[in-house]
Design a protein around this motif. Structure first.
Motif, PDB file in Angstrom:
ATOM      1  N   LEU A 629       3.688 -26.128 -59.740  1.00  0.00           N
ATOM      2  CA  LEU A 629       2.598 -27.086 -59.532  1.00  0.00           C
ATOM      3  C   LEU A 629       2.966 -27.839 -58.255  1.00  0.00           C
ATOM      4  CD1 LEU A 629       0.184 -28.910 -60.215  1.00  0.00           C
ATOM      5  CD2 LEU A 629       1.666 -30.171 -61.788  1.00  0.00           C
ATOM      6  N   LEU A 630       2.151 -27.681 -57.212  1.00  0.00           N
ATOM      7  CA  LEU A 630       2.436 -28.306 -55.917  1.00  0.00           C
ATOM      8  C   LEU A 630       1.452 -29.443 -55.695  1.00  0.00           C
ATOM      9  CD1 LEU A 630       2.654 -25.006 -53.757  1.00  0.00           C
ATOM     10  CD2 LEU A 630       4.408 -26.002 -55.232  1.00  0.00           C
ATOM     11  N   LEU A 686       6.631 -32.107 -55.321  1.00  0.00           N
ATOM     12  CA  LEU A 686       5.842 -33.250 -54.850  1.00  0.00           C
ATOM     13  C   LEU A 686       6.196 -33.538 -53.393  1.00  0.00           C
ATOM     14  CD1 LEU A 686       6.277 -35.568 -57.979  1.00  0.00           C
ATOM     15  CD2 LEU A 686       4.390 -34.023 -57.483  1.00  0.00           C
ATOM     16  N   ALA A 687       5.246 -33.263 -52.487  1.00  0.00           N
ATOM     17  CA  ALA A 687       5.465 -33.527 -51.057  1.00  0.00           C
ATOM     18  C   ALA A 687       4.670 -34.774 -50.700  1.00  0.00           C
ATOM     19  CB  ALA A 687       5.004 -32.332 -50.230  1.00  0.00           C
ATOM     20  N   ASP A 697      11.455 -51.021 -60.791  1.00  0.00           N
ATOM     21  CA  ASP A 697      10.107 -51.425 -60.344  1.00  0.00           C
ATOM     22  C   ASP A 697       9.793 -50.929 -58.937  1.00  0.00           C
ATOM     23  OD1 ASP A 697       9.641 -52.683 -62.665  1.00  0.00           O
ATOM     24  OD2 ASP A 697       9.517 -54.722 -61.896  1.00  0.00           O
ATOM     25  N   ASP A 698      10.828 -50.760 -58.101  1.00  0.00           N
ATOM     26  CA  ASP A 698      10.629 -50.353 -56.701  1.00  0.00           C
ATOM     27  C   ASP A 698      10.911 -48.871 -56.474  1.00  0.00           C
ATOM     28  OD1 ASP A 698      10.004 -52.965 -56.033  1.00  0.00           O
ATOM     29  OD2 ASP A 698      12.096 -53.491 -55.699  1.00  0.00           O
ATOM     30  N   THR A 699      11.016 -48.109 -57.565  1.00  0.00           N
ATOM     31  CA  THR A 699      11.244 -46.658 -57.462  1.00  0.00           C
ATOM     32  C   THR A 699       9.940 -45.962 -57.834  1.00  0.00           C
ATOM     33  OG1 THR A 699      13.583 -46.915 -57.972  1.00  0.00           O
ATOM     34  CG2 THR A 699      12.627 -44.745 -58.365  1.00  0.00           C
ATOM     35  N   PHE A 700       9.360 -45.223 -56.885  1.00  0.00           N
ATOM     36  CA  PHE A 700       8.005 -44.682 -57.112  1.00  0.00           C
ATOM     37  C   PHE A 700       7.760 -43.465 -56.228  1.00  0.00           C
ATOM     38  CE2 PHE A 700       7.807 -47.648 -53.593  1.00  0.00           C
ATOM     39  CZ  PHE A 700       7.030 -46.973 -52.649  1.00  0.00           C
ATOM     40  N   ILE A 701       6.678 -42.748 -56.562  1.00  0.00           N
ATOM     41  CA  ILE A 701       6.118 -41.760 -55.625  1.00  0.00           C
ATOM     42  C   ILE A 701       4.651 -42.154 -55.409  1.00  0.00           C
ATOM     43  CG2 ILE A 701       7.656 -39.862 -56.290  1.00  0.00           C
ATOM     44  CD1 ILE A 701       5.043 -38.747 -57.744  1.00  0.00           C
ATOM     45  N   LEU A 702       4.074 -41.660 -54.316  1.00  0.00           N
ATOM     46  CA  LEU A 702       2.720 -42.071 -53.935  1.00  0.00           C
ATOM     47  C   LEU A 702       1.721 -40.960 -54.252  1.00  0.00           C
ATOM     48  CD1 LEU A 702       1.396 -44.538 -52.543  1.00  0.00           C
ATOM     49  CD2 LEU A 702       1.572 -43.287 -50.390  1.00  0.00           C
ATOM     50  N   LEU A 730      12.332 -30.144 -60.429  1.00  0.00           N
ATOM     51  CA  LEU A 730      11.436 -31.139 -59.838  1.00  0.00           C
ATOM     52  C   LEU A 730      11.882 -31.330 -58.390  1.00  0.00           C
ATOM     53  CD1 LEU A 730       9.336 -33.501 -59.982  1.00  0.00           C
ATOM     54  CD2 LEU A 730      11.228 -34.969 -60.710  1.00  0.00           C
ATOM     55  N   VAL A 731      10.949 -31.126 -57.445  1.00  0.00           N
ATOM     56  CA  VAL A 731      11.288 -31.265 -56.023  1.00  0.00           C
ATOM     57  C   VAL A 731      10.521 -32.457 -55.448  1.00  0.00           C
ATOM     58  CG1 VAL A 731      11.307 -30.146 -53.764  1.00  0.00           C
ATOM     59  CG2 VAL A 731      11.643 -28.774 -55.831  1.00  0.00           C
ATOM     60  N   LEU A 732      11.256 -33.374 -54.819  1.00  0.00           N
ATOM     61  CA  LEU A 732      10.653 -34.555 -54.199  1.00  0.00           C
ATOM     62  C   LEU A 732      10.962 -34.465 -52.707  1.00  0.00           C
ATOM     63  CD1 LEU A 732      12.049 -36.936 -56.917  1.00  0.00           C
ATOM     64  CD2 LEU A 732       9.660 -36.308 -56.708  1.00  0.00           C
ATOM     65  N   SER A 733      10.006 -33.934 -51.916  1.00  0.00           N
ATOM     66  CA  SER A 733      10.409 -33.516 -50.577  1.00  0.00           C
ATOM     67  C   SER A 733      10.246 -34.546 -49.471  1.00  0.00           C
ATOM     68  CB  SER A 733       9.720 -32.201 -50.191  1.00  0.00           C
ATOM     69  OG  SER A 733       8.528 -32.427 -49.508  1.00  0.00           O
ATOM     70  N   ALA A 734       9.545 -35.654 -49.681  1.00  0.00           N
ATOM     71  CA  ALA A 734       9.454 -36.630 -48.577  1.00  0.00           C
ATOM     72  C   ALA A 734       9.869 -38.027 -49.018  1.00  0.00           C
ATOM     73  CB  ALA A 734       8.026 -36.660 -48.031  1.00  0.00           C
TER      74      ALA A 734
END
Length: 823
Positions: A629-630, A686-687, A697-702, A730-734
């Motif tokens: 799932l991209l 997730l790119a 609280d300050d750890t997030f993705i957009l 789980l890939v968090l690329s940016a």
């Protein structure tokens, strides 16, 4: 009854209990079962406060038996009393670590409050249920319930009920770590209380409590000035001298913590004058204990010139507190007072007195089953045995000290799920009152004047540092975040070695675990400040404009510290993968960049990070159904810049593996949730912009429609548990670690552990460049090859990038780290 209530409110718990016992006996003689049951619930509360668990449980069981009698079932007031009794029973169960029983009891209490049509009671029961769910680690259900409570309150007209409900909700949100939401809810409660002040006299007394809670929340958010302003307002509006003094003591503790001497000096005489006027009781005793703790801290911070005789004053306050609580029969408070006095003697090096008092305090804490204070006295006893001497073996008490420390660590681990629920102050002082227990224990195990530590000491030290990593994650999430199970590395991968670098105050230690071999150990005499300076310099040198001469000498120095002494053993064991359990600032440094003067570490080994082997789920990735799932954002959103290469990255990954795609406007919170719930993809990529921080609280993705916080992400990703296969990768690329936050990589570990994914690939800093796309495409290409592990696929992708002239600098290839399962 009224006398008992007055005594209880004044903190004279034993006297209140004696009066309630008289009242219960009288109601029994008169055959008034309903009031007898009600009084027994008050008694249960009092016995709990005194740490008398058997009597507390007995009083509640007796009350329930009375209420279950046939002739009470038809009494219209029975539901209300039953609800109160069940509320107390749930509180007792939670305090004794029986969260699931407490949850069931509070659900029954809610039913009884509904029958009695008591809205306030219903809300209180739901907030209590959320606390029990939280203690069990059932974060999604807890959040859903609190959201339901908040929605109900928002729909209500302004009233004292709404004020109280929002205030309690705000307090529980702070305890579970939702600081921003806690502050919003408390501000609403404050606004309504101020509006009702003239209409409802009681609302004026609510104001002080709300302001105090706001102070605690802003303090947890590290906004010292705002917190102090709220404490000041809370003290000004306090309804009693006792309440005012309690607030000012917390204010003083923050002033001491923030090193604001002039303000502390102005406040101190005021508190001391008020203490004399307080009626003797539990609250007055705790006020004296709190004051003594602040005075001792002032002494340790060198404030003696500002306020002479700090320790003498402190000792007098504690002696008075001990007398008062002994007279009250309050063993919990007596343990606090004696232990604090023991700590005072520790600071003045009066070792025998310190030891005697601390042992008395520990014995009391254990007699009332109070592990949240027992661990503090076990730790104190360990320090007293060492007498402040390094190494501890110089005192001849190393064995006693090691035993005391190991007991403190065991107690802390038994408390994992309750640490936040039981001791509300721990969240202010994890770095002060929990982390040092583990670090000092490990240092004690590893220190030796002559010989190397024994294998048993090395095993305990390794377990201790893993336990600290778990405790840090628990503190990050404000709950026990994961069920840990020890894993034997040789059974997972006979070609992997585990490296435990440990930053200690006076030395840098490294334990290396090789398959089917005794543990290896080496150390250097670099102290914590020197190691942290070296790590900070190295991290700063990995910028795109730097030259090799900026980072290579530093990367070589760290290699020498970590791996040079075991080079030959790694080669002889045919090791292919190095698994690092990094400590402190080491989490923020990519291990792949270490250099042996011939090549980078990544050119020789696959490199993996894990917060601990206990967190691994050791299954290899099935290559048969490699689909993903991209989801990504290429356009600028919410003040974040555009990521133009995201489109190419997603398109080219889609060419390598079958995938569902959510790009830009289609990547909303809800669309992502729907895909997670319905798509059995083992890979989620997730790119998008994101940030890792030491604060949840300050750890997030957009996403397109806003930020997804780490706790929401946890709920989204875990929603398919039990229905579909778990997420393998789980890939968090940016995403990137927050700048200026030394512990920000803790957020990355938090995401990795809580996502439910077996492995997480993330970046320590964001490289918004074509290089990220190239690395990711190579990674997936390699991952599709038979027999290639995730770690090896990443290694090959990184090496391919560093061999390109444009991307040879570590800035481009080094930030990508694999956390968790590497198979």
């Amino acid at each position: 009854m009224q006398q008992a209530e007055n005594r209880y409110q004044a903190g004279q718990i034993s006297e209140a209990a004696a009066l309630w016992q008289q009242a219960a006996a009288r109601y029994e003689r008169e055959g008034d079962r309903l009031n007898q049951a009600l009084v027994l619930s008050f008694l249960g509360n009092a016995f709990e406060d005194l740490g008398q668990w058997t009597q507390a449980n007995g009083a509640i069981e007796q009350a329930i038996l009375l209420l279950n009698a046939q002739n009470l079932a038809s009494n219209p007031d029975a539901s209300s009393v039953l609800a109160q009794v069940l509320t107390t029973q749930g509180k007792l169960q939670l305090a004794q670590g029986k969260a699931s029983e407490a949850l069931e009891t509070w659900q029954q209490a809610e039913t009884a409050y509904r029958k009695a049509e008591d809205t306030s009671g219903i809300l209180g029961s739901q907030i209590n249920q959320a606390r029990a769910l939280q203690s069990e680690g059932l974060y999604r259900r807890s959040t859903a319930l609190l959201t339901q409570v908040e929605k109900f309150l928002q729909d209500q007209p302004d009233s004292r009920l709404k004020v109280t409900g929002l205030r309690n909700l705000g307090k529980i949100l702070r305890l579970v770590g939702n600081l921003a939401q806690s502050r919003t809810v408390l501000q609403q409660s404050l606004t309504i209380a101020e509006k009702l002040r003239d209409e409802t006299p009681q609302s004026a007394s609510d104001l002080s409590g709300i302001l105090f809670s706001l102070g605690n929340t802003t303090r947890a958010q590290e906004e010292t000035d705002k917190a102090l302003a709220f404490y000041q307002q809370a003290a000004t509006t306090a309804p009693s001298l006792t309440a005012k003094t309690q607030v000012q003591l917390v204010q003083l503790s923050l002033l001491v913590e923030a090193d604001r001497r002039a303000e502390a000096q102005r406040l101190l005489p005021q508190i001391q004058a008020q203490l004399v006027e307080l009626p003797p009781g539990r609250l007055a005793a705790y006020a004296r204990i709190n004051l003594a703790q602040s005075l001792t801290k002032m002494k340790s911070r060198g404030w003696e010139a500002m306020s002479p005789n700090l320790l003498t004053t402190s000792a007098k306050e504690l002696a008075t507190a001990v007398q008062q609580v002994r007279a009250l029969g309050d063993r919990r408070a007596e343990s606090h007072a004696l232990g604090t006095l023991g700590g005072l003697y520790e600071t003045t090096h009066q070792w025998d007195n310190a030891k005697t008092l601390t042992q008395q305090a520990l014995s009391l804490a254990q007699s009332i089953d109070a592990p949240d204070i027992a661990y503090q006295w076990q730790w104190q006893l360990g320090r007293i045995f060492c007498r402040g001497t390094q190494p501890c073996s110089a005192t001849g008490n190393q064995q006693n000290a090691t035993f005391a420390y190991s007991e403190a660590v065991k107690t802390l681990q038994s408390l994992r799920s309750d640490l936040v629920a039981v001791n509300q102050d721990v969240q202010f002082s994890f770095r002060e009152s929990v982390e040092p227990v583990y670090r000092q224990f490990v240092e004690l195990l590893l220190q030796s004047e002559s010989s190397a530590p024994s294998q048993e000491s090395l095993r305990q030290a390794r377990e201790g540092i893993e336990a600290l990593q778990l405790a840090e994650l628990d503190n990050f999430f404000r709950e026990a975040c994961v069920n840990a199970r020890p894993v034997k590395i040789d059974e997972i991968d006979p070609k992997a070695a585990v490296v435990y670098p440990i930053i200690l105050p006076n030395q840098f230690s490294v334990i290396v675990s090789l398959p089917n071999q005794p543990l290896h150990y080496h150390k250097s005499s670099l102290n914590q400040a020197e190691v942290e300076q070296l790590l900070t310099q190295t991290r700063q040198s990995l910028r795109p404009t730097a030259f090799a001469k900026d980072w290579l000498p530093l990367a070589q120095q760290i290699y020498d510290l970590l791996l040079r002494p075991v080079e030959a053993e790694l080669a002889a064991s045919n090791i292919k993968t190095l698994v690092f359990v990094p400590d402190g600032l080491l989490r923020s440094l990519p291990m792949s960049v270490l250099h042996d003067r011939q090549q980078y570490l990544i050119e020789k080994y696959s490199v993996v990070l894990t917060p601990g082997l206990q967190l691994l789920q050791p299954q290899p990735l099935e290559r048969l159904n490699l689909n993903g799932l991209l989801a990504g954002l290429s356009q600028a959103r919410e003040g974040f810049s555009a990521l133009p290469n995201v489109v190419a990255e997603i398109n080219q990954i889609e060419a390598e593996i079958p995938a569902q795609v959510l790009l830009n406007g289609s990547f909303t919170n809800q669309a992502f949730q729907n895909q997670i719930d319905s798509t059995p993809s083992p890979i989620v990529h997730l790119a998008t912009h994101g940030q890792f921080s030491s604060n949840a609280d300050d750890t997030f993705i957009l996403a397109w429609d806003g930020r997804i916080n780490v706790k929401q992400l946890d709920q989204l990703l875990r929603s398919r548990e039990g229905k579909l296969n778990p997420i393998e990768l789980l890939v968090l690329s940016a995403c990137q670690t927050a700048t200026g936050d030394k512990r920000s990589a803790l957020g990355m570990a938090g995401v990795a552990v809580r996502s439910g994914a077996r492995s997480t690939l993330a970046s320590l800093w964001s490289v918004s460049d074509r290089s990220t796309s190239l690395l990711m495409i190579n990674f997936y290409r390699e991952l599709g090859q038979p027999g290639i592990t995730k770690a090896e696929a990443l290694r090959r992708a990184q090496v391919a990038l560093l061999q390109e002239d444009d991307y040879a600098a570590p800035y481009y290839w080094a930030p990508f780290v694999l956390l968790g399962n590497w198979l």
